[in-house]
Write an enzyme that holds these catalytic residues in place. Structure first.
Site, PDB file in Angstrom:
ATOM      1  N   TYR A  24       0.869  -1.171   0.000  1.00  0.00           N
ATOM      2  CA  TYR A  24       0.000   0.000   0.000  1.00  0.00           C
ATOM      3  C   TYR A  24       0.902   1.216   0.000  1.00  0.00           C
ATOM      4  O   TYR A  24       1.769   1.344   0.858  1.00  0.00           O
ATOM      5  CB  TYR A  24      -0.892   0.024   1.248  1.00  0.00           C
ATOM      6  N   ASP A  78      -5.947  -0.647  -6.715  1.00  0.00           N
ATOM      7  CA  ASP A  78      -7.411  -0.554  -6.754  1.00  0.00           C
ATOM      8  C   ASP A  78      -8.006   0.018  -5.471  1.00  0.00           C
ATOM      9  O   ASP A  78      -9.195  -0.096  -5.222  1.00  0.00           O
ATOM     10  CB  ASP A  78      -8.037  -1.931  -7.051  1.00  0.00           C
ATOM     11  N   HIS A  93     -10.194  -6.825  -5.866  1.00  0.00           N
ATOM     12  CA  HIS A  93      -9.961  -6.764  -4.417  1.00  0.00           C
ATOM     13  C   HIS A  93     -11.021  -7.586  -3.668  1.00  0.00           C
ATOM     14  O   HIS A  93     -11.585  -7.162  -2.662  1.00  0.00           O
ATOM     15  CB  HIS A  93     -10.007  -5.296  -3.958  1.00  0.00           C
TER      16      HIS A  93
HETATM   17  O1  173 Z   1      -9.587  -5.054   1.762  1.00  0.00           O
HETATM   18  C1  173 Z   1      -9.161  -4.681   2.854  1.00  0.00           C
HETATM   19  O2  173 Z   1      -9.817  -4.824   3.885  1.00  0.00           O
HETATM   20  C2  173 Z   1      -7.864  -4.058   2.901  1.00  0.00           C
HETATM   21  O3  173 Z   1      -7.205  -4.054   1.916  1.00  0.00           O
HETATM   22  C3  173 Z   1      -7.337  -3.466   4.147  1.00  0.00           C
HETATM   23  C4  173 Z   1      -5.987  -3.498   4.390  1.00  0.00           C
HETATM   24  C5  173 Z   1      -5.489  -2.954   5.568  1.00  0.00           C
HETATM   25  C6  173 Z   1      -6.318  -2.380   6.510  1.00  0.00           C
HETATM   26  C7  173 Z   1      -7.670  -2.346   6.260  1.00  0.00           C
HETATM   27  C8  173 Z   1      -8.177  -2.881   5.089  1.00  0.00           C
END
Ligand code: 173
Length: 496
Positions: free
Chosen positions: A243, A271, A360
């Site tokens: 991320y 995404d 996702h």
């Molecule tokens: O899809 C998710 O829930 C997600 O990618 C995520 C990742 C880290 C923290 C919260 C949600």
């Protein structure tokens, strides 16, 4: 004593309890007292989960969903106000009836060898998981149409088995970015693993090792990067899911750390400029506004676990930034979350080593099409541009059967990613559960191949499939297995 209090500020639990609202929010975590008032809007799990703990000892809620080192990594030290006076702490009573219920279903759950397919694990997990965990893991965006479509799309592809071929030996092994994989599947990144199992994502690491498949390590896991790296077996390959943080120096640090620690590819999630609306999860996280703030109307009631992630994911990430990733890492780059032919072509022209066709897990944009439906278009376009051989294509979303893997490979994917089913298997049966789930998938794939007259992954091709119905969204066979575990609406918990 006085000497002690000179070194650390000792704060009583009664004092902490006074700071119990959005405008003034203290919590205790591992006997440290934190003032999280300014951090609230940045918390990736949303404001509400912290507000539920405001003024209290949040350790029990914190531990299952955070890696140990996350506070040092992300919180400025001045947010820590001191230590709680341990003598003033009383252990919070657990919600016993729910605990009892879960203990009972856990004791009565079927034997592991009675689990015959991935839906079985999902059905068990839907009962054994805590409500929060089930809400978080199982939820999809909005009406969850894409969530269900992801698997249903596979059901619109039929097989054309060939006969009288020697199928005594089937080899399902392959390579992913040049690394051996015992069958064409990797465990994709998922967050908050400790909600399902006390050890979290390292359980998946170990099961992946047993099966000689690749695990993708999440940026925001409940285990730390080091824990997941250290859980690695000899020669085990891990990829790193990224991320992109708005603070690019943080991103640079984690990417360099992942590479230094031996991760073999960087999967950049594209995404999720913000996380989708997952209503099951939002309901679970819902808290009443405290009485003192109700009139002000400034309580966001629409935030689920995942909506306030903005502090951790950069919505400004754009195509032009890709060059920068090349400059900070020599890991192969893969874009995770491509959903159109257009973007697949841009990605391939830029020269990334791979793309993941993914929505996702149906958790982002409802009515996004399934990866498997997009795959044939993408393969055709990349072939037309002469780019198909330059890039690996993966798909994730809805993989539940060996035939799903077969269909994806036959349509031109190099491998498929799997997320939720691994969490369900892990939650219900731990590492042996994940290992069995993987074995079932692999066995199913072998059966699909032998009954189709295909003995190796490289032989899989579109000639074994009938995809005439793939694009027809008006006819969808009812999926009873999935439906039987689908959440029923619940009555409201809190009355005004
Ligand atoms: O899809 C998710 O829930 C997600 O990618 C995520 C990742 C880290 C923290 C919260 C949600």
């Amino acid at each position: 004593t006085t000497t002690f209090s000179i070194m650390v500020n000792l704060i009583s639990a009664e004092e902490v309890a006074k700071h119990n609202n959005r405008k003034d929010c203290w919590v205790i975590i591992h006997e440290n007292v934190y003032d999280l008032t300014n951090f609230l809007p940045e918390h990736p799990g949303g404001v509400n989960v912290i507000l539920k703990q405001a003024g209290k000892d949040a350790t029990a809620a914190f531990d299952p969903v955070h890696p140990r080192d996350i506070i040092q990594q992300y919180l400025p030290p001045e947010m820590c106000l001191g230590r709680v006076d341990p003598t003033s702490l009383t252990k919070a009573a657990e919600a016993d009836s729910e605990k009892d219920r879960r203990r009972q279903v856990m004791e009565k759950r079927p034997n592991l060898d009675e689990m015959l397919n991935l839906f079985d694990f999902e059905a068990v997990a839907s009962q054994t998981l805590t409500k929060e965990a089930w809400a978080y893991f199982s939820s999809g965006a909005d009406d969850e149409v894409t969530l269900r479509e992801n698997h249903e799309a596979f059901r619109r592809i039929w097989l054309k088995p060939r006969v009288l071929i020697d199928v005594a030996k089937i080899d399902v092994s392959t390579t992913i970015l040049g690394h051996y994989s015992s069958f064409p599947l990797y465990i994709t990144a998922t967050a908050l693993g400790k909600l399902g199992h006390p050890e979290g994502e390292v359980v998946l690491t170990r099961a992946a090792y047993t099966h000689k498949i690749i695990q993708m390590i999440p940026t925001l896991a409940s285990c730390s990067l080091d824990e997941m790296i250290n859980a690695r077996g000899e020669g085990q390959v891990q990829f790193y899911q990224l991320y992109v943080n708005p603070d690019r120096s943080i991103t640079e640090r984690v990417v360099r750390a992942a590479e230094a620690k031996g991760c073999k590819a960087l999967f950049i999630t594209v995404d999720a400029p913000q996380l989708g609306r997952r209503e099951k999860d939002m309901r679970e996280k819902y808290v009443e506004a405290p009485p003192d703030l109700q009139e002000e109307g400034d309580i966001r009631r629409d935030q689920g676990a995942a909506r306030a992630i903005n502090g951790f994911i950069d919505p400004r990430l754009k195509w032009a930034d890709l060059k920068w990733f090349r400059s900070i890492t020599s890991m192969p780059l893969v874009l995770k979350g491509i959903q159109t032919v257009e973007d697949a072509v841009i990605a391939a022209k830029f020269g990334v080593e791979g793309i993941v066709l993914s929505n996702h897990g149906g958790r982002q944009l409802d009515f996004a099409r399934s990866a498997i439906e997009i795959l044939p278009e993408v393969v055709e376009a990349l072939k037309r541009e002469g780019l198909y051989d330059k890039i690996e294509i993966y798909v994730d979303g809805g993989i539940r059967r060996g035939t799903d893997i077969f269909k994806a490979i036959a349509l031109g994917a190099k491998a498929v990613g799997i997320g939720r089913p691994m969490l369900y298997a892990m939650s219900a049966y731990g590492q042996p559960g994940v290992e069995r789930a993987l074995q079932l998938l692999k066995d199913e794939l072998e059966v699909a191949m032998s009954l189709s007259g295909v003995t190796s992954i490289s032989e899989c091709g579109p000639q074994y499939l009938d995809i005439r119905n793939l694009y027809n969204h008006s006819y969808v066979p009812t999926d009873y297995l999935t439906k039987s575990v689908y959440d029923k609406p619940k009555p409201r918990k809190n009355k005004l």
